[in-house]
Design a protein around this motif. Structure first.
Motif, PDB file in Angstrom:
ATOM      1  N   ARG A 214       0.814  -1.212   0.000  1.00 29.89           N
ATOM      2  CA  ARG A 214       0.000   0.000   0.000  1.00 29.89           C
ATOM      3  C   ARG A 214       0.848   1.264   0.000  1.00 29.89           C
ATOM      4  O   ARG A 214       0.454   2.291  -0.567  1.00 29.89           O
ATOM      5  N   ARG A 215       2.030   1.205   0.623  1.00 28.70           N
ATOM      6  CA  ARG A 215       2.892   2.386   0.654  1.00 28.70           C
ATOM      7  C   ARG A 215       3.442   2.736  -0.729  1.00 28.70           C
ATOM      8  O   ARG A 215       3.821   3.887  -0.975  1.00 28.70           O
ATOM      9  N   ASN A 216       3.501   1.774  -1.627  1.00 32.58           N
ATOM     10  CA  ASN A 216       3.934   2.078  -2.992  1.00 32.58           C
ATOM     11  C   ASN A 216       2.914   2.941  -3.725  1.00 32.58           C
ATOM     12  O   ASN A 216       3.257   3.668  -4.662  1.00 32.58           O
ATOM     13  N   ILE A 217       1.656   2.842  -3.316  1.00 33.68           N
ATOM     14  CA  ILE A 217       0.569   3.543  -4.012  1.00 33.68           C
ATOM     15  C   ILE A 217       0.106   4.754  -3.215  1.00 33.68           C
ATOM     16  O   ILE A 217      -0.055   5.846  -3.763  1.00 33.68           O
ATOM     17  N   PHE A 218      -0.137   4.569  -1.910  1.00 32.40           N
ATOM     18  CA  PHE A 218      -0.522   5.651  -1.001  1.00 32.40           C
ATOM     19  C   PHE A 218       0.657   5.924  -0.072  1.00 32.40           C
ATOM     20  O   PHE A 218       0.641   5.533   1.100  1.00 32.40           O
ATOM     21  N   THR A 219       1.656   6.582  -0.589  1.00 32.86           N
ATOM     22  CA  THR A 219       2.865   6.824   0.201  1.00 32.86           C
ATOM     23  C   THR A 219       2.537   7.629   1.456  1.00 32.86           C
ATOM     24  O   THR A 219       1.781   8.610   1.407  1.00 32.86           O
ATOM     25  N   ASP A 220       3.113   7.220   2.596  1.00 33.32           N
ATOM     26  CA  ASP A 220       2.887   7.934   3.849  1.00 33.32           C
ATOM     27  C   ASP A 220       3.272   9.405   3.717  1.00 33.32           C
ATOM     28  O   ASP A 220       4.333   9.735   3.175  1.00 33.32           O
ATOM     29  N   ASN A 221       2.388  10.275   4.211  1.00 33.88           N
ATOM     30  CA  ASN A 221       2.604  11.719   4.248  1.00 33.88           C
ATOM     31  C   ASN A 221       2.541  12.367   2.861  1.00 33.88           C
ATOM     32  O   ASN A 221       2.939  13.519   2.698  1.00 33.88           O
ATOM     33  N   SER A 222       2.058  11.650   1.855  1.00 30.85           N
ATOM     34  CA  SER A 222       1.923  12.246   0.523  1.00 30.85           C
ATOM     35  C   SER A 222       0.695  13.139   0.478  1.00 30.85           C
ATOM     36  O   SER A 222      -0.341  12.835   1.068  1.00 30.85           O
ATOM     37  N   ALA A 223       0.825  14.267  -0.212  1.00 33.46           N
ATOM     38  CA  ALA A 223      -0.250  15.263  -0.256  1.00 33.46           C
ATOM     39  C   ALA A 223      -0.538  15.629  -1.711  1.00 33.46           C
ATOM     40  O   ALA A 223       0.067  16.558  -2.252  1.00 33.46           O
ATOM     41  N   PRO A 224      -1.473  14.920  -2.353  1.00 36.07           N
ATOM     42  CA  PRO A 224      -1.791  15.240  -3.751  1.00 36.07           C
ATOM     43  C   PRO A 224      -2.287  16.662  -3.948  1.00 36.07           C
ATOM     44  O   PRO A 224      -1.947  17.316  -4.931  1.00 36.07           O
ATOM     45  N   ILE A 225      -3.120  17.168  -3.005  1.00 33.60           N
ATOM     46  CA  ILE A 225      -3.636  18.532  -3.073  1.00 33.60           C
ATOM     47  C   ILE A 225      -3.613  19.128  -1.669  1.00 33.60           C
ATOM     48  O   ILE A 225      -4.086  18.493  -0.724  1.00 33.60           O
ATOM     49  N   SER A 226      -3.088  20.328  -1.542  1.00 35.49           N
ATOM     50  CA  SER A 226      -3.131  21.040  -0.269  1.00 35.49           C
ATOM     51  C   SER A 226      -3.181  22.537  -0.527  1.00 35.49           C
ATOM     52  O   SER A 226      -2.768  23.014  -1.592  1.00 35.49           O
ATOM     53  N   PHE A 227      -3.699  23.254   0.457  1.00 35.53           N
ATOM     54  CA  PHE A 227      -3.688  24.707   0.441  1.00 35.53           C
ATOM     55  C   PHE A 227      -2.981  25.180   1.695  1.00 35.53           C
ATOM     56  O   PHE A 227      -2.876  24.441   2.676  1.00 35.53           O
TER      57      PHE A 227
END
Length: 396
Positions: free
Chosen positions: A222-235
């Motif tokens: 799962r970490r390969n796809i939903f990497t820990d602390n990854s932020a696709p969108i942020s403001f």
């Protein structure tokens, strides 16, 4: 079947008598009733609001004018467009529907219930595929406007409102770790209330099937796809990041961090699946909607001001994420407003819309901001672009 029909008419008669009271002199003209059958689902005789998808071919709907019971003379009924139905709906639901132009709709305006009959021949409402040059939302409001005969109409069943959806079809933006981008807005935008919404899909680039997705033993996968602390969108001040495991250690979670206030979603997120995400804030409560349904909520109270947007932050080397229809509002959208607009494009000049990146360019690396603020985003590196999706059912 006859007993069911009889019971229905008996119930209607009782309802009418209740409304009329005990003045027997009036019953001769109101002990019957006229209504549109399609506007009385399950015989509730309340206003029927019907959502209708209009895609590539003509849509045919029926309108059937009926009586509670037959009478010994003809009853002639006129059907017509009633703009007030749209106005009332928009005011109640924070919507912006407009009347579908006449060239895309047609129906017979006058029908007659023959003497001794219960209903008139059904009227066909034809809805043709329509264009939305400014991403308008359209509706068709129909009401019985006149009756020739000794009967009155029943409650709100004299009208019906069709809310039309023309699905958004577009290519999507694809970002990887080398596309991390941050952009400062032209001007700071204060917001006592706000909504952030977008479509997102995490691609499984590992080649490994996702059959054994849930549970502690698959955390590395799962970490390969939903990497820990990854932020696709942020403001700025609103960090929206993913973790391969939530507190229950069974699957990925989406976490919203507001300068120390952590707010986690449920833990079921899957790759190769489009999700519509919406965060709303009304000044005291933060809510997360997943595919138009409330997922989690948490109390919070603070002042906000939007200064920047970031994409593809802290991506793992195998992460690949697809984006569409990123919207930023300085208002708290109601759940029905989220559901109404999520599968279509919207006008760039919609009230309180302060950022709108459709992500549908299909080429190069500039995401145009369709809102009046004009905060176009230049993506770092060269992004990829997907095939065309139909966002009425993007996972089909």
């Amino acid at each position: 079947m006859k007993m069911i029909e009889y019971s229905k008419y008996l119930a209607l008669a009782i309802a009418l008598v209740t409304v009329a009271g005990c003045d027997d002199a009036k019953l001769s003209t109101i002990d019957n009733g006229l209504y549109i059958e399609e506007a009385a689902p399950s015989n509730t005789f309340g206003q029927q609001i019907e959502a209708q998808l209009v895609d590539e071919g003509d849509v045919m709907k029926t309108l059937t004018v009926r009586l509670v019971r037959a009478i010994n003379q003809d009853v002639t009924v006129t059907l017509d467009i009633d703009q007030q139905l749209i106005t009332d709906y928009n005011n109640k639901n924070e919507a912006s529907y407009e009347l579908l132009p006449e060239e895309f709709r047609s129906f017979e305006r006058q029908v007659t219930i023959p003497a001794g009959e219960i209903s008139a021949p059904s009227v066909n409402l034809t809805i043709k595929p329509f264009t939305t040059p400014n991403n308008e939302a359209y509706a068709i409001p129909i009401r019985i406007t006149s009756v020739t005969g000794p009967v009155d109409m029943i409650g709100n069943a004299n009208h019906i409102l069709y809310l039309l959806t023309s699905p958004n079809k577009q290519k999507a933006l694809i970002l990887k770790s080398g596309n991390a981008t941050s952009m400062t807005f032209n001007n700071e935008i204060p917001a006592d209330q706000w909504t952030i919404e977008y479509w997102i899909k995490f691609d499984n680039t590992t080649g490994q099937p996702t059959g054994d997705w849930v549970g502690p033993s698959n955390i590395t996968f799962r970490r390969n796809i939903f990497t820990d602390n990854s932020a696709p969108i942020s403001f700025n001040g609103i960090l929206l990041r993913y973790w391969a495991d939530g507190a229950d250690k069974i699957g990925p979670t989406l976490q919203c961090q507001l300068d120390g206030n952590y707010f986690d979603s449920e833990e079921f997120w899957y790759p190769d699946t489009w999700y519509h995400i919406a965060y709303t804030y009304d000044g005291s409560m933060l809510r997360l909607y997943k595919d138009g349904t409330l997922n989690r909520s948490k109390a919070d109270s603070r002042n906000f001001s939007f200064k920047s947007i970031s994409l593809a932050q802290s991506f793992g080397w195998r992460m690949q994420v697809e984006y569409a229809q990123i919207r930023l509002w300085n208002k708290c959208l109601a759940d029905n407003a989220i559901q109404e607009g999520m599968s279509r494009q919207i006008p760039g000049d919609s009230e309180n819309l302060i950022g709108y990146w459709k992500c549908d360019e299909g080429k190069e690396n500039i995401l145009k901001d369709s809102s009046p603020n004009g905060n176009d985003i230049t993506i770092n590196g060269t992004p990829a672009w997907s095939k065309q999706y139909n966002f009425y059912h993007p996972n089909d």
